[in-house]
Design a protein around this motif. Sequence first.
Motif, PDB file in Angstrom:
ATOM      1  N   ALA A  40      37.866  24.696  36.842  1.00  0.00           N
ATOM      2  CA  ALA A  40      38.903  25.717  37.033  1.00  0.00           C
ATOM      3  C   ALA A  40      38.271  27.096  37.213  1.00  0.00           C
ATOM      4  N   THR A  41      37.239  27.376  36.439  1.00  0.00           N
ATOM      5  CA  THR A  41      36.540  28.656  36.544  1.00  0.00           C
ATOM      6  C   THR A  41      35.883  28.801  37.912  1.00  0.00           C
ATOM      7  N   GLN A  42      35.234  27.741  38.388  1.00  0.00           N
ATOM      8  CA  GLN A  42      34.610  27.777  39.707  1.00  0.00           C
ATOM      9  C   GLN A  42      35.654  27.957  40.797  1.00  0.00           C
ATOM     10  N   GLY A  43      36.788  27.280  40.639  1.00  0.00           N
ATOM     11  CA  GLY A  43      37.875  27.425  41.608  1.00  0.00           C
ATOM     12  C   GLY A  43      38.385  28.856  41.673  1.00  0.00           C
ATOM     13  N   LEU A  44      38.549  29.494  40.524  1.00  0.00           N
ATOM     14  CA  LEU A  44      38.989  30.885  40.484  1.00  0.00           C
ATOM     15  C   LEU A  44      37.948  31.793  41.139  1.00  0.00           C
ATOM     16  N   ALA A  45      36.678  31.565  40.829  1.00  0.00           N
ATOM     17  CA  ALA A  45      35.614  32.374  41.427  1.00  0.00           C
ATOM     18  C   ALA A  45      35.603  32.227  42.947  1.00  0.00           C
ATOM     19  N   ASN A  46      35.772  30.999  43.434  1.00  0.00           N
ATOM     20  CA  ASN A  46      35.808  30.766  44.882  1.00  0.00           C
ATOM     21  C   ASN A  46      36.981  31.501  45.527  1.00  0.00           C
ATOM     22  N   TYR A  47      38.129  31.447  44.880  1.00  0.00           N
ATOM     23  CA  TYR A  47      39.328  32.127  45.385  1.00  0.00           C
ATOM     24  C   TYR A  47      39.107  33.636  45.447  1.00  0.00           C
ATOM     25  N   LEU A  48      38.579  34.208  44.372  1.00  0.00           N
ATOM     26  CA  LEU A  48      38.354  35.649  44.322  1.00  0.00           C
ATOM     27  C   LEU A  48      37.348  36.089  45.388  1.00  0.00           C
ATOM     28  N   LYS A  49      36.272  35.336  45.546  1.00  0.00           N
ATOM     29  CA  LYS A  49      35.266  35.676  46.556  1.00  0.00           C
ATOM     30  C   LYS A  49      35.853  35.623  47.966  1.00  0.00           C
ATOM     31  N   LYS A  50      36.686  34.616  48.215  1.00  0.00           N
ATOM     32  CA  LYS A  50      37.270  34.454  49.544  1.00  0.00           C
ATOM     33  C   LYS A  50      38.296  35.545  49.851  1.00  0.00           C
ATOM     34  N   ASN A  51      39.141  35.850  48.871  1.00  0.00           N
ATOM     35  CA  ASN A  51      40.260  36.748  49.118  1.00  0.00           C
ATOM     36  C   ASN A  51      39.988  38.218  48.822  1.00  0.00           C
ATOM     37  N   PHE A  52      38.912  38.524  48.132  1.00  0.00           N
ATOM     38  CA  PHE A  52      38.602  39.901  47.771  1.00  0.00           C
ATOM     39  C   PHE A  52      37.143  40.228  48.095  1.00  0.00           C
ATOM     40  N   SER A  53      36.674  39.688  49.198  1.00  0.00           N
ATOM     41  CA  SER A  53      35.290  39.873  49.615  1.00  0.00           C
ATOM     42  C   SER A  53      34.972  41.353  49.777  1.00  0.00           C
ATOM     43  N   GLY A  54      33.843  41.771  49.214  1.00  0.00           N
ATOM     44  CA  GLY A  54      33.407  43.153  49.330  1.00  0.00           C
ATOM     45  C   GLY A  54      34.028  44.103  48.324  1.00  0.00           C
ATOM     46  N   GLN A  55      34.965  43.617  47.533  1.00  0.00           N
ATOM     47  CA  GLN A  55      35.608  44.463  46.521  1.00  0.00           C
ATOM     48  C   GLN A  55      35.007  44.170  45.154  1.00  0.00           C
ATOM     49  N   GLU A  56      35.014  45.168  44.298  1.00  0.00           N
ATOM     50  CA  GLU A  56      34.563  44.959  42.921  1.00  0.00           C
ATOM     51  C   GLU A  56      35.657  44.186  42.177  1.00  0.00           C
ATOM     52  N   ILE A  57      35.257  43.113  41.538  1.00  0.00           N
ATOM     53  CA  ILE A  57      36.208  42.266  40.820  1.00  0.00           C
ATOM     54  C   ILE A  57      35.918  42.358  39.330  1.00  0.00           C
ATOM     55  N   LYS A  58      36.967  42.570  38.542  1.00  0.00           N
ATOM     56  CA  LYS A  58      36.839  42.589  37.082  1.00  0.00           C
ATOM     57  C   LYS A  58      37.783  41.540  36.515  1.00  0.00           C
ATOM     58  N   VAL A  59      37.302  40.831  35.526  1.00  0.00           N
ATOM     59  CA  VAL A  59      38.095  39.777  34.901  1.00  0.00           C
ATOM     60  C   VAL A  59      38.103  40.008  33.400  1.00  0.00           C
ATOM     61  N   ALA A  60      39.270  39.864  32.794  1.00  0.00           N
ATOM     62  CA  ALA A  60      39.393  39.979  31.340  1.00  0.00           C
ATOM     63  C   ALA A  60      39.732  38.596  30.779  1.00  0.00           C
TER      64      ALA A  60
END
Length: 99
Positions: free
Chosen positions: A73-93
């Motif tokens: 599930a964590t890898q799936g979320l990371a893949n989604y974030l990388k695909k949909n927010f490429s080039g943006q700074e991502i923060k996760v709580a």
Amino acid sequence: MDIDLIAVKQKALQWTSNEFDEETRKQVKYLLENDEKELIDAFYKDLEFGTGGLRGIMGVGTNRMNIYTVGMATQGLANYLKKNFSGQEIKVAIRQPQQ
């Protein structure tokens, strides 16, 4: 609900490979040999991420909370974030509920 026992067993057999830790392999082998009902419940589907997050019974299997399903599930979320927010700074709580 119709369960494909052959598919359940094939999915469970994957969890007996060296990709999984020894204790997990041991528990899955026990289910395969001794507890068909629990085997089916543990492997007939993948644990789903819902509005309350990822929740489920702790144990071995794709329909249980364990280091492998949480990792997927964590890898799936990371893949989604990388695909949909490429080039943006991502923060996760991540928050653990109070007990």
